[in-house]
Design a protein around this motif. Structure first.
Motif, PDB file in Angstrom:
ATOM      1  N   ASN A 109      14.091  24.922 -13.540  1.00  0.00           N
ATOM      2  CA  ASN A 109      15.163  25.573 -14.287  1.00  0.00           C
ATOM      3  C   ASN A 109      15.307  27.031 -13.871  1.00  0.00           C
ATOM      4  N   VAL A 110      16.540  27.489 -13.881  1.00  0.00           N
ATOM      5  CA  VAL A 110      16.835  28.876 -13.542  1.00  0.00           C
ATOM      6  C   VAL A 110      16.791  29.713 -14.813  1.00  0.00           C
ATOM      7  N   SER A 111      16.206  30.906 -14.698  1.00  0.00           N
ATOM      8  CA  SER A 111      16.183  31.807 -15.841  1.00  0.00           C
ATOM      9  C   SER A 111      17.610  32.094 -16.293  1.00  0.00           C
ATOM     10  N   PRO A 112      17.875  32.045 -17.596  1.00  0.00           N
ATOM     11  CA  PRO A 112      19.233  32.342 -18.078  1.00  0.00           C
ATOM     12  C   PRO A 112      19.678  33.761 -17.736  1.00  0.00           C
ATOM     13  N   GLU A 113      18.716  34.650 -17.449  1.00  0.00           N
ATOM     14  CA  GLU A 113      19.081  36.018 -17.077  1.00  0.00           C
ATOM     15  C   GLU A 113      19.860  36.032 -15.761  1.00  0.00           C
ATOM     16  N   ILE A 114      19.442  35.200 -14.805  1.00  0.00           N
ATOM     17  CA  ILE A 114      20.154  35.146 -13.525  1.00  0.00           C
ATOM     18  C   ILE A 114      21.570  34.630 -13.741  1.00  0.00           C
ATOM     19  N   THR A 115      21.681  33.553 -14.514  1.00  0.00           N
ATOM     20  CA  THR A 115      23.001  32.982 -14.783  1.00  0.00           C
ATOM     21  C   THR A 115      23.897  33.989 -15.484  1.00  0.00           C
ATOM     22  N   LYS A 116      23.341  34.704 -16.460  1.00  0.00           N
ATOM     23  CA  LYS A 116      24.131  35.691 -17.196  1.00  0.00           C
ATOM     24  C   LYS A 116      24.685  36.761 -16.266  1.00  0.00           C
ATOM     25  N   HIS A 117      23.843  37.267 -15.393  1.00  0.00           N
ATOM     26  CA  HIS A 117      24.300  38.322 -14.487  1.00  0.00           C
ATOM     27  C   HIS A 117      25.281  37.783 -13.454  1.00  0.00           C
ATOM     28  N   ALA A 118      25.091  36.552 -13.015  1.00  0.00           N
ATOM     29  CA  ALA A 118      26.055  35.952 -12.091  1.00  0.00           C
ATOM     30  C   ALA A 118      27.421  35.829 -12.762  1.00  0.00           C
ATOM     31  N   MET A 119      27.426  35.430 -14.030  1.00  0.00           N
ATOM     32  CA  MET A 119      28.689  35.331 -14.759  1.00  0.00           C
ATOM     33  C   MET A 119      29.318  36.712 -14.961  1.00  0.00           C
ATOM     34  N   ASP A 120      28.479  37.721 -15.098  1.00  0.00           N
ATOM     35  CA  ASP A 120      29.003  39.095 -15.204  1.00  0.00           C
ATOM     36  C   ASP A 120      29.725  39.495 -13.917  1.00  0.00           C
ATOM     37  N   TYR A 121      29.146  39.110 -12.767  1.00  0.00           N
ATOM     38  CA  TYR A 121      29.819  39.370 -11.490  1.00  0.00           C
ATOM     39  C   TYR A 121      31.155  38.630 -11.432  1.00  0.00           C
ATOM     40  N   VAL A 122      31.167  37.393 -11.921  1.00  0.00           N
ATOM     41  CA  VAL A 122      32.403  36.610 -11.939  1.00  0.00           C
ATOM     42  C   VAL A 122      33.469  37.340 -12.749  1.00  0.00           C
ATOM     43  N   GLN A 123      33.081  37.896 -13.884  1.00  0.00           N
ATOM     44  CA  GLN A 123      34.036  38.630 -14.712  1.00  0.00           C
ATOM     45  C   GLN A 123      34.532  39.891 -14.003  1.00  0.00           C
ATOM     46  N   CYS A 124      33.651  40.533 -13.249  1.00  0.00           N
ATOM     47  CA  CYS A 124      34.048  41.744 -12.503  1.00  0.00           C
ATOM     48  C   CYS A 124      35.153  41.427 -11.502  1.00  0.00           C
ATOM     49  N   VAL A 125      34.946  40.367 -10.712  1.00  0.00           N
ATOM     50  CA  VAL A 125      35.945  40.042  -9.688  1.00  0.00           C
ATOM     51  C   VAL A 125      37.208  39.464 -10.323  1.00  0.00           C
ATOM     52  N   LYS A 126      37.048  38.782 -11.435  1.00  0.00           N
ATOM     53  CA  LYS A 126      38.231  38.268 -12.139  1.00  0.00           C
ATOM     54  C   LYS A 126      39.099  39.424 -12.623  1.00  0.00           C
ATOM     55  N   SER A 127      38.469  40.475 -13.131  1.00  0.00           N
ATOM     56  CA  SER A 127      39.212  41.657 -13.580  1.00  0.00           C
ATOM     57  C   SER A 127      39.910  42.343 -12.410  1.00  0.00           C
ATOM     58  N   SER A 128      39.221  42.422 -11.272  1.00  0.00           N
ATOM     59  CA  SER A 128      39.826  43.037 -10.088  1.00  0.00           C
ATOM     60  C   SER A 128      41.018  42.222  -9.610  1.00  0.00           C
ATOM     61  N   TRP A 129      40.881  40.902  -9.658  1.00  0.00           N
ATOM     62  CA  TRP A 129      41.993  40.027  -9.275  1.00  0.00           C
ATOM     63  C   TRP A 129      43.182  40.243 -10.209  1.00  0.00           C
ATOM     64  N   ALA A 130      42.909  40.340 -11.505  1.00  0.00           N
ATOM     65  CA  ALA A 130      43.983  40.550 -12.475  1.00  0.00           C
ATOM     66  C   ALA A 130      44.681  41.890 -12.248  1.00  0.00           C
ATOM     67  N   ARG A 131      43.899  42.934 -11.964  1.00  0.00           N
ATOM     68  CA  ARG A 131      44.492  44.258 -11.714  1.00  0.00           C
ATOM     69  C   ARG A 131      45.359  44.239 -10.458  1.00  0.00           C
ATOM     70  N   ALA A 132      44.842  43.581  -9.414  1.00  0.00           N
ATOM     71  CA  ALA A 132      45.588  43.546  -8.159  1.00  0.00           C
ATOM     72  C   ALA A 132      46.841  42.687  -8.280  1.00  0.00           C
ATOM     73  N   SER A 133      46.839  41.725  -9.206  1.00  0.00           N
ATOM     74  CA  SER A 133      47.989  40.830  -9.384  1.00  0.00           C
ATOM     75  C   SER A 133      49.023  41.394 -10.342  1.00  0.00           C
ATOM     76  N   ALA A 134      48.675  42.445 -11.053  1.00  0.00           N
ATOM     77  CA  ALA A 134      49.576  42.994 -12.067  1.00  0.00           C
ATOM     78  C   ALA A 134      50.868  43.500 -11.424  1.00  0.00           C
ATOM     79  N   PRO A 135      52.013  43.153 -11.996  1.00  0.00           N
ATOM     80  CA  PRO A 135      53.303  43.584 -11.431  1.00  0.00           C
ATOM     81  C   PRO A 135      53.629  45.025 -11.800  1.00  0.00           C
TER      82      PRO A 135
END
Length: 722
Positions: A109-135
């Motif tokens: 099993n993977v420590s939930p800490e790794i998963t949590k931080h990976a999901m945090d990275y996902v949120q970071c790039v999702k926010s960047s994508w949203a900013r870059a897509s903003a009209p």
């Protein structure tokens, strides 16, 4: 890097021809350690290129350090700063686990800490994508477009799905998670197509009807297909009406593992559902050949394809995906839902390899190549493609992969540097192209062992401390006297944070020098003490004392006023050099003496002067100056400032100076007095001491005449100046 702008300019605008005419050219040298380039003026390779006598250029000449990387733009910097917070948090988790001798990969099993931080990275790039897509209206194009960040989003999300399952689900069927990932990032069919079909009375007459219905089933949807199948109740073919009527409940009752508490219950339900699909197949095969078409197309083939998907027939799924323009990803995900509904993560590479033989990926598409590598379980290959796409993705991915043991046994090009560290170091080089990001650069470098910390030291040493505002390069901002620049405080704090003690001392030494140049002696002493640089502390003390020699007592007293608090800090320092502490104590006490004297407090000033002799604070080179001060006090004030014993002490000191000077040791006793007399020589200083000696002798004689020399301080007598 198309253009490098040099500041200050190497030559004036429009003077390039003159620069070349004198046989000069621009040269550059690539750093062997990072992506920096040293740019400098040099002689042209061809001496004949010069058409005029070589012009003498002032030395030393500027060497310009530039970066081969593009400096991050403001939108890019948002991703960098957001990700740096996640990165720092993950390093804290890893450091804590090392201290507690824990492993972030616990068994299977993977420590939930790794998963949590990976999901945090996902949120970071999702926010960047949203900013870059903003009209929004932008004054200049984005450094990286929205699609660039969308690729980050799909890749990091897939990594989480395949490599970071929730606790207890690492050996569970992976199909549902893959289908959710596919439907989230690669939306097909579109909602616009569905709206278009639902608005028609006879949607089967539209050419997009069957492709939309088939794609919806392939993507695991049920509501939209069921709705469209219900419209077929109005179709003129009775056989199609019956087939649609029987197919609709099968789509609505398709067992999904997320609906069951145990895999066993899921498997039983799926088996029963499959039996119903077989019954529909038998029914469908019984439709006469001549009744399988309507006025538009062969409806039986379309229904048969949908039933083939539900049956889990891989060849039909692949054929449908080819016809619909889908790629290998859609085939693999549909395979995990319909062909092998119990497909595990470890079994996915075999399926992918089989599919890729028929539907190869696009080798020119970095996103596609990363997806292939992740599906095949080739984390190293994914990392290689990520580095070609963007070092940001590779660096943060490598940092996630290492605690998952995905990089074990792999070093960079047979070096001793781990692969993870190499990618982080490369990313730090990129960050270093923007001087404003130096703190983030240091954070990444210090996570890379001795090599990274050594590079971090070089970054820290070169960060402007805010005190060099007069430099040609314009570094720093105006700092009010007595203020410590915030930049300097941050540098010192960062050194503390990462344990870079030797660098902190060097930074403090440089700051001490800067404060000394600004004549802020209190801060200079404080930073020299913090640096434990006793040599520079000695120079600061010399500079403090020289204020008296060069500018007189008033300026001296004002300059030393803020040293007292720093002196207290110095005296409490366990490693302080006693000699310099002693001399600084003298400077402070001597400044206090002059301050009292300037304020008219002659009695306290006289007591201070005697105390400096009694406590052996005054260096012998200053005895002559202090003795002259003592004489000036008794000449300027009619009060008996010294007792007879005090006068005797002063005469003893003066006698020693007189005797030593007569014996040839004038430099040891008279050097400061000579300098303070502005242009005088040792003989003139000696004569001044003789005059002081006579005045003190007369003063002592007066003392013996008043109350027998006892308790006379404060009495009024007339004293004749010599």
């Amino acid at each position: 890097m198309a253009t490098i702008r040099l500041y200050p300019p190497l030559f004036e605008e429009g003077k390039e021809a003159d620069f070349r005419k004198y046989g000069r050219t621009l040269s550059a040298a690539q750093s062997p350690r990072d992506n920096s380039v040293a740019v400098f003026a040099s002689n042209a390779d061809d001496p004949q290129a010069s058409t005029s006598p070589r012009k003498a250029y002032a030395t030393p000449q500027d060497v310009y350090i530039a970066s081969a990387d593009n400096t991050p733009s403001s939108d890019r910097r948002l991703l960098i700063t957001d990700a740096s917070v996640v990165f720092a948090s993950l390093q804290n988790v890893r450091n804590s686990s090392r201290e507690q001798e824990l492993h972030l990969l616990r068994g299977d099993n993977v420590s939930p800490e790794i998963t949590k931080h990976a999901m945090d990275y996902v949120q970071c790039v999702k926010s960047s994508w949203a900013r870059a897509s903003a009209p929004v209206n932008r004054t200049k194009p984005l450094q990286y477009d929205a699609n660039h960040y969308r690729i980050f989003y799909t890749c990091l999300s897939l990594f989480v799905v395949l490599y970071l399952p929730d606790a207890g689900f690492d050996d569970a069927p992976v199909g549902e998670e893959l289908m959710e990932w596919l439907n989230t990032h690669f939306i097909e069919p579109s909602s616009e197509e569905g709206d278009h079909l639902s608005s028609q009375d006879n949607p089967w007459q539209d050419e997009t009807f069957w492709p939309y219905l088939t794609r919806s089933v392939l993507r695991g949807f049920s509501k939209a297909p069921v709705f469209l199948l219900e419209t077929l109740s109005r179709h003129p073919s009775e056989h199609l009406q019956i087939s649609a009527q029987h197919l609709s409940p099968l789509l609505g009752s398709h067992p999904r593992i997320i609906q069951f508490s145990t895999e066993r219950d899921y498997v039983i339900a799926f088996r029963r559902w499959k039996d119903k699909v077989k019954s529909l197949r038998l029914e469908l095969d019984g439709v006469p050949e001549d009744e399988r078409e309507d006025d538009y197309e062969n409806w039986w083939k379309q229904i048969s394809n949908i039933v083939g998907i539900l049956e889990g027939r891989s060849e039909i799924i692949q054929s449908i995906c080819v016809d619909l323009g889908a790629d290998w990803k859609e085939v693999c995900v549909a395979w995990s839902i319909f062909v092998n509904h119990r497909l595990r993560r470890q079994d996915l590479p075999d399926v992918v390899n089989q599919v890729l033989e028929i539907m190869p990926p696009d080798p020119t598409d970095p996103e596609d190549m990363i997806h292939v590598a992740l599906f095949r379980g080739e984390a190293m290959e994914a990392l290689t493609h990520a580095a070609k796409l963007d070092i940001w993705l590779a660096a943060h991915w490598a940092d996630l992969m290492e605690p998952l043991d995905l990089l074990n046994g792999h070093n960079f090009e047979d070096s001793e540097i781990s692969l993870r560290d190499q990618y982080i170091l490369s990313y730090a080089d990129y960050l270093h192209s923007d001087p404003a990001l130096w703190r983030i650069t240091v954070a990444y470098l210090c996570s890379c062992g001795p090599v990274g910390k050594e590079r971090a030291d070089q970054v820290l040493l070169r960060v402007p401390n805010g005190l060099n505002c007069g430099s040609p390069s314009g570094g720093g901002t105006t700092v009010a006297p007595g203020e410590v620049p915030s930049a300097l405080e941050v540098i010192v704090k960062t050194c503390h944070e990462y344990g870079r003690e030797s660098v902190r001392r060097m930074v403090c030494t440089v700051a001490a020098r800067n404060f000394l140049q600004r004549k802020e002696y209190g801060l200079a002493v404080s930073y020299a003490t913090s640096a434990e640089d006793w040599t520079w502390l000695g120079r600061i003390v010399d500079a403090v004392l020289s204020e008296y020699i060069r500018h007189g007592p008033e300026t001296f007293a004002h300059s030393v006023a803020d040293v007292a608090s720093s002196l207290q800090e110095l005296r409490q320092h366990p490693g302080a050099d006693g000699v310099f502490t002693h001399r600084l104590m003298f400077a402070v006490r001597y400044a206090e003496f002059h301050q009292r004297r300037l304020n008219g407090d002659s009695q306290e000033a006289a007591l201070d002067l005697l105390a400096m002799f009694a406590e052996d604070l005054a260096p012998k080179a200053w005895w002559g100056v202090l003795l002259c001060d003592a004489v000036e006090l008794i000449r300027s004030d009619n009060t008996m400032l010294y007792s007879s014993s005090g006068a005797v002490e002063l005469l003893k000191r003066l006698e020693e100076v007189h005797l030593r000077a007569a014996q040839g040791a004038g430099d040891d006793y008279l050097s400061v007095l000579v300098m303070s007399m502005k242009g005088a020589n040792e003989r003139e200083a000696f004569l001044r001491l003789k005059s002081a000696r006579l005045s003190l002798a007369k003063y002592y004689a007066k003392c013996t005449m008043v109350a027998g020399g006892h308790g006379i301080a404060g009495s009024r007598v007339e004293i004749t100046a010599v």
